[in-house]
Design a protein around this motif. Sequence first.
Motif, PDB file in Angstrom:
ATOM      1  N   ALA A  12      54.295  -2.209 -44.002  1.00  0.00           N
ATOM      2  CA  ALA A  12      55.060  -1.448 -44.997  1.00  0.00           C
ATOM      3  C   ALA A  12      54.839   0.053 -44.830  1.00  0.00           C
ATOM      4  N   GLY A  13      55.942   0.786 -44.757  1.00  0.00           N
ATOM      5  CA  GLY A  13      55.886   2.236 -44.663  1.00  0.00           C
ATOM      6  C   GLY A  13      55.698   2.779 -43.255  1.00  0.00           C
ATOM      7  N   VAL A  14      55.435   1.936 -42.271  1.00  0.00           N
ATOM      8  CA  VAL A  14      55.245   2.391 -40.897  1.00  0.00           C
ATOM      9  C   VAL A  14      56.614   2.547 -40.240  1.00  0.00           C
ATOM     10  N   GLN A  15      56.852   3.719 -39.653  1.00  0.00           N
ATOM     11  CA  GLN A  15      58.155   3.982 -39.052  1.00  0.00           C
ATOM     12  C   GLN A  15      58.318   3.266 -37.715  1.00  0.00           C
ATOM     13  N   VAL A  16      59.502   2.776 -37.486  1.00  0.00           N
ATOM     14  CA  VAL A  16      59.853   2.080 -36.260  1.00  0.00           C
ATOM     15  C   VAL A  16      59.820   3.041 -35.066  1.00  0.00           C
ATOM     16  N   SER A  17      60.016   4.332 -35.314  1.00  0.00           N
ATOM     17  CA  SER A  17      60.078   5.316 -34.228  1.00  0.00           C
ATOM     18  C   SER A  17      58.811   5.322 -33.386  1.00  0.00           C
ATOM     19  N   GLY A  18      57.667   5.016 -33.972  1.00  0.00           N
ATOM     20  CA  GLY A  18      56.426   4.960 -33.203  1.00  0.00           C
ATOM     21  C   GLY A  18      56.452   3.857 -32.160  1.00  0.00           C
ATOM     22  N   LEU A  19      56.932   2.692 -32.549  1.00  0.00           N
ATOM     23  CA  LEU A  19      57.048   1.576 -31.606  1.00  0.00           C
ATOM     24  C   LEU A  19      58.064   1.906 -30.514  1.00  0.00           C
ATOM     25  N   LEU A  20      59.186   2.463 -30.918  1.00  0.00           N
ATOM     26  CA  LEU A  20      60.212   2.820 -29.935  1.00  0.00           C
ATOM     27  C   LEU A  20      59.681   3.864 -28.964  1.00  0.00           C
ATOM     28  N   ALA A  21      58.938   4.836 -29.468  1.00  0.00           N
ATOM     29  CA  ALA A  21      58.366   5.868 -28.597  1.00  0.00           C
ATOM     30  C   ALA A  21      57.392   5.240 -27.604  1.00  0.00           C
ATOM     31  N   LEU A  22      56.580   4.314 -28.074  1.00  0.00           N
ATOM     32  CA  LEU A  22      55.617   3.647 -27.205  1.00  0.00           C
ATOM     33  C   LEU A  22      56.323   2.870 -26.093  1.00  0.00           C
ATOM     34  N   LEU A  23      57.365   2.147 -26.452  1.00  0.00           N
ATOM     35  CA  LEU A  23      58.031   1.269 -25.490  1.00  0.00           C
ATOM     36  C   LEU A  23      59.056   1.978 -24.615  1.00  0.00           C
ATOM     37  N   THR A  24      59.515   3.149 -25.037  1.00  0.00           N
ATOM     38  CA  THR A  24      60.508   3.879 -24.241  1.00  0.00           C
ATOM     39  C   THR A  24      59.924   5.112 -23.563  1.00  0.00           C
ATOM     40  N   GLY A  25      58.741   5.533 -23.986  1.00  0.00           N
ATOM     41  CA  GLY A  25      58.138   6.740 -23.434  1.00  0.00           C
ATOM     42  C   GLY A  25      58.661   8.011 -24.061  1.00  0.00           C
ATOM     43  N   ALA A  26      59.521   7.892 -25.052  1.00  0.00           N
ATOM     44  CA  ALA A  26      60.082   9.063 -25.736  1.00  0.00           C
ATOM     45  C   ALA A  26      59.133   9.510 -26.839  1.00  0.00           C
ATOM     46  N   PRO A  27      59.142  10.798 -27.160  1.00  0.00           N
ATOM     47  CA  PRO A  27      58.284  11.253 -28.257  1.00  0.00           C
ATOM     48  C   PRO A  27      58.812  10.761 -29.601  1.00  0.00           C
ATOM     49  N   THR A  28      57.907  10.568 -30.554  1.00  0.00           N
ATOM     50  CA  THR A  28      58.321  10.219 -31.908  1.00  0.00           C
ATOM     51  C   THR A  28      58.989  11.442 -32.521  1.00  0.00           C
ATOM     52  N   ALA A  29      59.649  11.254 -33.641  1.00  0.00           N
ATOM     53  CA  ALA A  29      60.302  12.375 -34.320  1.00  0.00           C
ATOM     54  C   ALA A  29      59.270  13.438 -34.686  1.00  0.00           C
ATOM     55  N   ALA A  30      58.098  13.025 -35.150  1.00  0.00           N
ATOM     56  CA  ALA A  30      57.054  13.981 -35.523  1.00  0.00           C
ATOM     57  C   ALA A  30      56.548  14.735 -34.299  1.00  0.00           C
ATOM     58  N   GLU A  31      56.381  14.034 -33.178  1.00  0.00           N
ATOM     59  CA  GLU A  31      55.941  14.696 -31.950  1.00  0.00           C
ATOM     60  C   GLU A  31      56.983  15.675 -31.437  1.00  0.00           C
TER      61      GLU A  31
END
Length: 136
Positions: A80-99
């Motif tokens: 709960a509350g954890v953004q999906v963008s972190g997982l996507l960044a990990l699996l795609t190599g892209a930076p998270t929105a915060a990064e």
Amino acid sequence: MPQRHYWTFLTNHARVLVAIARDPAVRLRDVATVCGLTERTVQTIVTDLESDGYLRRVRDGRRNRYEISAGAVFRHPAEAGVQVSGLLALLTGAPTAAEAQAQVEAHVEAQLQVQDDPQGLPSGSERARDHAVTDQ
């Protein structure tokens, strides 16, 4: 005890979302091939993801382009509350929105320091003077 080899860590929904995150202009036929699913299954998953606010379909001429929703969070109470963008960044190599935001802010800060630093790059008049001396 026999081992079960048929389970995976990611759901089909996660795999489809990762494939779209890697290439927002991807064709669903290609997503199906990459994910090992039928095209109809991928269409259903994309509809689920769209209706639950994880992505948005945008027409680009005759094709679709997909936009991943910033700030989308996992649905399960354990995450709960954890953004999906972190997982996507990990699996795609892209930076998270915060990064990505931090990179932009660091770049802006560096540009401001260069402008404010009297010991840094020479001003326009100093460059002109230095250029005139070397031309003589």
